[in-house]
Design an enzyme around this catalytic site. Structure first.
Site, short mmCIF file in Angstrom:
data_model
loop_
_atom_site.label_atom_id
_atom_site.label_comp_id
_atom_site.label_asym_id
_atom_site.label_seq_id
_atom_site.Cartn_x
_atom_site.Cartn_y
_atom_site.Cartn_z
N TYR A 1 -6.26 8.01 -13.30
CA TYR A 1 -7.72 7.99 -13.49
C TYR A 1 -8.17 6.62 -14.01
CZ TYR A 1 -12.30 9.02 -15.44
OH TYR A 1 -13.63 8.98 -15.74
N LYS B 1 -11.12 -0.93 -35.12
CA LYS B 1 -12.53 -1.16 -35.44
C LYS B 1 -12.66 -2.32 -36.41
CE LYS B 1 -13.24 3.82 -35.18
NZ LYS B 1 -13.33 5.07 -35.94
N CYS C 1 23.61 37.04 -18.84
CA CYS C 1 24.57 37.80 -18.05
C CYS C 1 25.07 38.94 -18.93
CB CYS C 1 25.72 36.87 -17.65
SG CYS C 1 27.06 37.76 -16.87
N CYS D 1 30.98 35.41 -19.50
CA CYS D 1 30.60 34.80 -18.23
C CYS D 1 30.62 33.28 -18.34
CB CYS D 1 29.23 35.28 -17.77
SG CYS D 1 28.73 34.58 -16.19
N LYS E 1 -6.15 7.48 -31.66
CA LYS E 1 -7.24 7.95 -30.80
C LYS E 1 -6.92 9.39 -30.41
CE LYS E 1 -10.04 6.67 -26.82
NZ LYS E 1 -10.00 7.92 -26.06
N ARG F 1 -20.58 15.87 -27.58
CA ARG F 1 -21.11 14.57 -27.21
C ARG F 1 -22.10 14.66 -26.05
NH1 ARG F 1 -17.51 9.42 -25.64
NH2 ARG F 1 -16.81 10.77 -23.97
N GLU G 1 -13.15 14.51 -33.53
CA GLU G 1 -12.60 15.12 -32.33
C GLU G 1 -12.11 16.53 -32.67
OE1 GLU G 1 -12.89 12.58 -30.18
OE2 GLU G 1 -11.63 13.05 -28.46
N CYS H 1 23.80 37.80 -11.75
CA CYS H 1 24.17 36.58 -12.46
C CYS H 1 24.62 35.51 -11.45
CB CYS H 1 25.30 36.87 -13.43
SG CYS H 1 25.98 35.36 -14.17
#
Ligand code: IVH
Length: 682
Positions: A25, A284, A418, A424, A103, A124, A158, A402
């Site tokens: 994206y 920031k 099994c 097994c 973030k 938002r 968030e 099995c």
């Protein structure tokens, strides 16, 4: 291309599943951006470039007092430096400090507090106006209905599902007949917008902006306007609201971009261990004056930048599923994927947990699936993208018998086994038991194990210790000499420490380091067998989840354990006093009988080739040594690591330790450090 991006943007911001992962994206948007720069007269009205939420969200009905903007992205150190330089140019002075914080990968909301009471929660939306989602108040952890002080403030942040909440959310969804969420972000979005659901899905809030409410001219509002971002967020935390600064990633103040880059790298390194998803790091300008003077562009402020990290969720095709029988007889499904690069490695297989999980997720062969991998964790398939199905997908077939022995399957629990259980997986189990890190019996390989198992001479681990010379001599290609050598090896194996004997049993939920922790905690096999679920859960890392499984396994193994004792196999742990079972970091040094253990409280990672007195030690033996010295051995460097032993040719782990400022020592220094316990034990 614009339509593809627009569809993905609607999915991303609107809380549906996208057929594009975040990297694809971002790359598409960057491509359109570049194209539009070169062909300004070709810019289409529906272009996502330069729009909040890529223009995907219909505005809601609650206007924001101040627009909720996006943040511009950078993807590498050069991008960060370029942003810093342009900010300084605009200010005409050096930036007065930066903040660095995670973030959060969720949904942006504004929480309006008036006189200490949470009055309204708004999404938002298009950045100008959002949707009122106040119905969610009371279900969001970290967003209290009342603040510690009766102040007025708008906290922006968030809302997300933590890893644990995401798992829980999908359980709740399944219980209620709903489809599972394919990833935490779309889960949070769906949860927040849904009203009147018969069930509640808890989410979590993390704040990253604190601002005064409109027209407030009180002293707290003045503080919010004038104080540096770092101080405002500390105040928000003091009011009882979750903030990014309160997470393990934290909020750091950095004087220069060099320190900013280091802080970005440190947060990136922590990413796999964080309890929530992040898709980058936000930087920031700390000072309010710098923020005010830099101002905002149409889409994003100039005083903040998002340093994006590569997506750990990727989308690829589920090509098939195979089923393998493990040592304990568990029949585990594994996804075969179109190979894809995630978080620095190529992923071709991923775990599918168990059949119930496949059904819960509604997976089909041929599905586009989202796959999650971060750091050293095993990649896992999260969910199919149901809306991009072509109709050619086929159901996943579950085995009727099995796949190893053709016998029946016990499907009474989530993990199928099994009916023969351990028997097994016996071949794999015995091979594991005689391995170097367990009983370490030289001269037993796959071919011999096959013979021992096929002739019925060995039906469990304990049978190894009662093998006779006569029995061995009946085996193919077994002469006097090799039989004697083997018997000598078995004789030696009788004296292995309890931790290795325990590990050799292949108890579900335990590996090498867990076996050592159990052995150190209880000191003797008798004490381990006598432990109930509560006592077992006290061993570090076992807890309530694994405790019952381990106790049940020990009950299952009662006969084998009796046989081991009868065969004279050691059942004690050297250096540990029975009855004095405590956490290693609280224990006294058993070897010297004085002072705390040299590595008490340390989390140690060994990397590179060992030298000096440690040269001959395998990685497992190094780990044993660390644990004997009271430390905890780990295989990957994380924020929790406190010490790294770096030998020759140490690579990425050493580099990561350097970025995280973790103490690094040589094998020789380490040998000196652990000298008191070096000759003790195995
Ligand atoms: S600061 C406009 N800090 O990322 C600047 N935003 O892709 C105010 N986000 O719109 C936002 N973690 O929804 C900020 N620590 C953080 C953040 C953060 C996540 C979100 C926020 C923003 C979006 C941009």
């Amino acid at each position: 291309m614009i339509e593809t991006v627009a569809t993905a943007a609607r999915a991303y911001y609107g809380g549906a599943d996208s057929a594009l992962d975040d990297d694809v994206y971002d790359a598409l948007v960057r491509g359109i951006e570049e194209y539009e720069r070169e062909h300004p007269d070709h810019v289409l009205a529906e272009s996502p470039v330069g729009k909040v939420a890529a223009g995907a969200i219909a505005p809601g009905d609650v206007p924001h007092s101040v627009p909720m903007l996006s943040i511009a992205n950078v993807f590498d150190p050069e991008g960060l430096l370029a942003w810093g330089a342009s900010l300084e140019r605009r200010l005409g002075r050096p930036v007065d400090g930066f903040t660095v914080e995670p973030k959060m990968d969720g949904l942006a909301v504004a929480a309006h507090y008036r006189e200490g009471r949470l009055e309204q929660l708004v999404t938002r939306g298009d950045g100008i106006a959002g949707e009122d989602v106040s119905h969610a108040i009371g279900t969001v952890r970290g967003l209290p209905e009342r603040l510690a002080e009766p102040v007025s403030i708008e906290v922006r942040g968030e809302i997300l599902l933590t890893g644990e909440q995401f798992e829980r959310a999908n359980e709740i969804r399944v219980e209620n007949g709903a489809t599972v969420f394919s990833n935490p972000r779309s889960g949070a979005a769906g949860t927040l917008r849904a009203k009147d659901r018969p069930y509640t899905i808890p989410t979590t809030f993390y704040g990253y902006v604190g601002m005064p409410v409109a027209d407030d001219d009180g002293s707290f509002a003045a503080f919010l306007r004038e104080a540096p971002h770092s101080e405002v967020m500390a105040a928000v935390a003091n009011l009882g609201v979750n903030t990014t600064g309160g997470t393990p990633a934290g909020l750091r103040v950095c004087p220069t971009l060099v320190e900013v880059q280091e802080a970005v790298d440190a947060i990136a390194a922590m990413r796999p261990d964080l309890p929530f998803g992040i898709d980058g790091v936000v930087i920031k300008a700390d000072s309010a004056a710098d923020q005010a003077d830099a101002g905002n562009g149409t889409r994003a402020p100039r005083w903040a930048i998002a340093y994006k990290l590569a997506a750990v969720h990727k989308i690829t095709r589920l090509v098939g599923v195979d089923w393998a029988v493990g040592r304990t007889g568990v029949i585990a499904p594994r996804a075969i994927l179109d190979p894809i690069e995630i978080d620095g490695s190529t992923v071709g297989f991923a775990t599918l947990h168990n059949p119930a999980d496949i059904e819960r997720r509604g997976l089909m062969i041929g599905d586009q699936v989202s796959v999650y991998k971060a750091g050293d964790i095993i990649p896992r398939v999260e969910a199919p993208l149901v809306h991009v199905r072509t109709g050619d997908e086929t159901p996943i077939e579950f085995p009727a018998v099995c796949p190893q022995c053709g016998g029946g399957i016990d499907t009474s629990e989530q993990r199928w086994r099994c009916v023969q259980g351990r028997a097994c997986g016996l071949h794999a189990g015995i091979l594991y038991a005689v391995g170097r890190d367990q009983l370490d019996i030289e001269g037993i390989g796959g071919r011999l194990v096959t013979q021992l198992v096929d002739t019925g001479a060995v039906a469990d681990v304990a049978d190894l210790f009662t093998l006779t010379r006569e029995q061995l001599l009946t085996l193919e290609r077994m002469g006097d000499k090799s039989a004697d050598k083997l018997l000598a090896g078995i004789e030696q194996a009788r004296t292995r420490p309890l931790s290795r004997v325990l590990c050799a049993l292949g108890i579900r939920g335990t590996g090498r380091s867990m076996s050592r922790r159990i052995a150190r905690h209880f000191a003797t096999m008798d004490a381990i067998r006598a432990a109930d679920v509560v006592e077992m859960a006290q061993v570090e890392g076992i807890g309530d989840g694994k405790g019952p499984v381990i106790v049940a396994e020990l009950v299952d193994l009662a006969e084998v354990l009796d046989k081991l004792v009868a065969a004279g196999v050691n059942t004690t742990e050297p250096g540990v006093t029975p009855g004095a079972s405590t956490a290693p970091d609280a224990a006294d040094d058993p070897a010297a009988g004085q002072g705390p253990l040299p590595l008490a409280g340390q989390a140690v990672v060994v990397t590179g080739a060992m030298t000096g007195v440690l040269e001959a030690l395998s990685r497992n033996e190094m780990n044993e040594l660390i644990e004997r010295a009271g430390g905890r051995a780990a295989s990957s460097v994380s924020a929790k690591t406190t010490l790294v032993v770096a030998g020759d040719k140490a690579g990425s782990k050493r580099a990561k330790a350097e970025t995280l400022n973790i103490k690094i020592i040589t094998p020789e220094e380490f040998a000196t450090l652990v000298a008191p316990v070096l000759d003790d034990g195995a």
